[in-house]
Design a protein around this motif. Structure first.
Motif, short mmCIF file in Angstrom:
data_model
loop_
_atom_site.label_atom_id
_atom_site.label_comp_id
_atom_site.label_asym_id
_atom_site.label_seq_id
_atom_site.Cartn_x
_atom_site.Cartn_y
_atom_site.Cartn_z
N ALA A 177 0.81 -1.22 0.00
CA ALA A 177 0.00 0.00 0.00
C ALA A 177 0.85 1.27 0.00
N GLY A 220 -2.62 5.17 -1.75
CA GLY A 220 -1.97 5.03 -0.44
C GLY A 220 -2.03 6.28 0.43
N LYS A 221 -2.88 7.21 0.09
CA LYS A 221 -2.97 8.47 0.86
C LYS A 221 -3.45 8.19 2.29
N GLU A 262 -9.81 13.75 2.84
CA GLU A 262 -10.98 13.96 1.97
C GLU A 262 -12.16 14.51 2.77
N1 LIG Z 1 -7.21 -3.03 6.05
C1 LIG Z 1 -6.74 -3.24 4.81
N2 LIG Z 1 -6.52 -4.49 4.37
C2 LIG Z 1 -6.04 -4.72 3.13
N3 LIG Z 1 -5.74 -3.75 2.23
C3 LIG Z 1 -5.96 -2.49 2.62
C4 LIG Z 1 -6.47 -2.15 3.92
N4 LIG Z 1 -6.58 -0.80 4.02
C5 LIG Z 1 -6.15 -0.32 2.82
N5 LIG Z 1 -5.77 -1.32 2.00
C6 LIG Z 1 -5.26 -1.18 0.62
O1 LIG Z 1 -4.20 -0.24 0.60
C7 LIG Z 1 -4.21 0.45 -0.64
C8 LIG Z 1 -4.11 1.95 -0.39
O2 LIG Z 1 -5.34 2.36 0.18
P1 LIG Z 1 -5.65 3.84 0.68
O3 LIG Z 1 -6.91 3.74 1.46
O4 LIG Z 1 -4.47 4.42 1.34
O5 LIG Z 1 -5.91 4.59 -0.69
P2 LIG Z 1 -6.30 6.13 -0.89
O6 LIG Z 1 -5.23 6.75 -1.70
O7 LIG Z 1 -6.63 6.73 0.42
O8 LIG Z 1 -7.60 5.98 -1.81
P3 LIG Z 1 -9.01 6.75 -1.76
O9 LIG Z 1 -8.81 7.98 -2.62
O10 LIG Z 1 -9.95 5.78 -2.41
O11 LIG Z 1 -9.34 7.06 -0.35
C9 LIG Z 1 -5.48 0.02 -1.37
O12 LIG Z 1 -5.16 -0.92 -2.34
C10 LIG Z 1 -6.31 -0.59 -0.29
O13 LIG Z 1 -7.16 -1.57 -0.80
#
Ligand SMILES: Nc1ncnc2c1ncn2[C@@H]1O[C@H](COP(=O)(O)OP(=O)(O)OP(=O)(O)O)[C@@H](O)[C@H]1O
Ligand SMILES: [Mg+2]
Length: 333
Positions: free
Chosen positions: A23, A46-47, A184
């Motif tokens: 991630a 990954g934010k 967000e």
């Molecule tokens: N508890 C978890 N178990 C397994 N994978 C996870 C878990 N939490 C996050 N991930 C994975 O980690 C990766 C990064 O996720 P993250 O939530 O940081 O994305 P983001 O940039 O915040 O996206 P968004 O704009 O949709 O919020 C994703 O592929 C997500 O599926």
């Protein structure tokens, strides 16, 4: 200005039944006192996991912080958030570091009144119960909630989405934090309310002189909010720059793509919005090269052989890319 937060080489993975989710794959950035840094990237870049890692909110297992340091210059000196005991980190979180998440419904407790929830944060961190009510009423006024006396005894479900987010912001600022992490915070709101919340943030930021990390997938809202921007892709920063510099002179092909996909006021009628072709990387596959190479029109052999390190290309401007867009060819070295 001095640094309030210094994050170096943060790596967070999730060990799931489907495999290892890579991630966050080496995130480094600094945050100056009082500045607003926007973190921008597509869904899944990954934010949130980056911020959850800093706040000690990653579910472990399946999550694991593999490497990294995150030095926070707090009231009692400079300490690594990633090495803090859970108790100490709980103290910092909600105290010196406030946070606002996307969905106020899941942040607020449905069975406690709004007033109780704000007071609870105050009594846990900074003051006695008897002072907390008055301070809570002040906070409600500060975040623009009318009739605070009346609203103190209301439950979250009696508030609109925008008002609930104001309550969450009141909780985040209650203990006059040094940093607010807003993940967000306006995505679940309609556009007019979104603009109001952004205005509220800007007002509070200067009133409280607090540093803000503003996470969003929308590069369009960043200009009005942040001084600097960190663009993330596949769990890594690909470009970090002052906001004007990033808009006027983006130097990573991914950022260029994001900006091309953005509607502009000064666009000609004939200008079309162009989306970035391809899809985000599969985080189950560990990459040993640039994770944007699959989608990059400039990718050449070096991009498939190693991960581009973050290099400085201008004042407060860093990118991780082997291609020099200005030159129109591979970067030297
Ligand atoms: N508890 C978890 N178990 C397994 N994978 C996870 C878990 N939490 C996050 N991930 C994975 O980690 C990766 C990064 O996720 P993250 O939530 O940081 O994305 P983001 O940039 O915040 O996206 P968004 O704009 O949709 O919020 C994703 O592929 C997500 O599926
Ligand atoms: Mg997220």
């Amino acid at each position: 200005m001095s640094k309030i937060l210094e994050v170096k080489n943060l790596v967070t993975k999730f060990y799931t039944l489907d495999g290892v989710v890579n991630a966050v794959n080496g995130v480094s950035f600094d945050l100056e006192e009082g500045e607003t840094l926007a973190i921008v990237g597509e869904s899944g870049s990954g934010k949130s996991v980056t911020m959850m890692s800093l706040l000690g909110l990653i579910p472990m297992p399946p999550g694991k912080i593999e490497t990294g340091t995150a030095f926070f210059n707090g009231d009692d000196g400079r300490h690594d958030l990633l090495q803090m005991s859970p108790e100490k980190l709980r103290d910092v979180r909600g105290g010196q570091i406030g946070f606002v998440f996307q969905d106020p419904i899941s942040t607020l407790n449905p069975i406690l009144t709004v007033g109780e929830q704000i007071s609870e944060v105050l009594t846990r961190h900074v003051m006695s119960k008897s002072d907390a009510k008055e301070a809570t009423l002040k906070l409600l006024t500060q975040v623009g909630i009318p009739d605070p006396e009346l609203r103190y005894n209301a439950f979250p479900f009696q508030f609109s989405g925008g008002m609930r987010q104001r309550v969450v912001i009141a909780i985040a600022i209650a203990c006059t934090p040094k940093i607010i992490i807003a993940d967000e915070p306006t995505t679940a709101l309609d556009v007019t309310v979104q603009a109001q919340i952004i205005d509220l943030f800007k007002r509070l930021r200067s009133a409280l002189d607090v540093a803000v990390i503003w996470i969003t997938h929308d590069l369009g809202v960043v200009a009005g909010i942040a001084e600097r921007v960190l663009v993330m892709y596949g769990g890594r920063p690909v470009e970090i720059a002052l906001v004007n510099d990033l808009y006027e002179h983006p130097q990573h092909p991914y950022t260029v793509g994001l900006l091309r996909a953005l509607p502009r006021m000064d666009a000609q009628e004939s200008d079309r919005l162009v989306s970035i072709k391809g899809s985000p990387p599969d985080l189950l596959i560990p990459v040993k090269h640039c994770s944007f190479a699959w989608r990059c029109e400039y990718a050449f052999d070096r991009c498939w052989q190693q991960i581009p390190p973050l290099i400085t290309v201008g004042e407060q401007h860093q990118i991780s890319c082997f291609y020099d867009l200005d030159k129109g060819g591979p970067r030297d070295g």
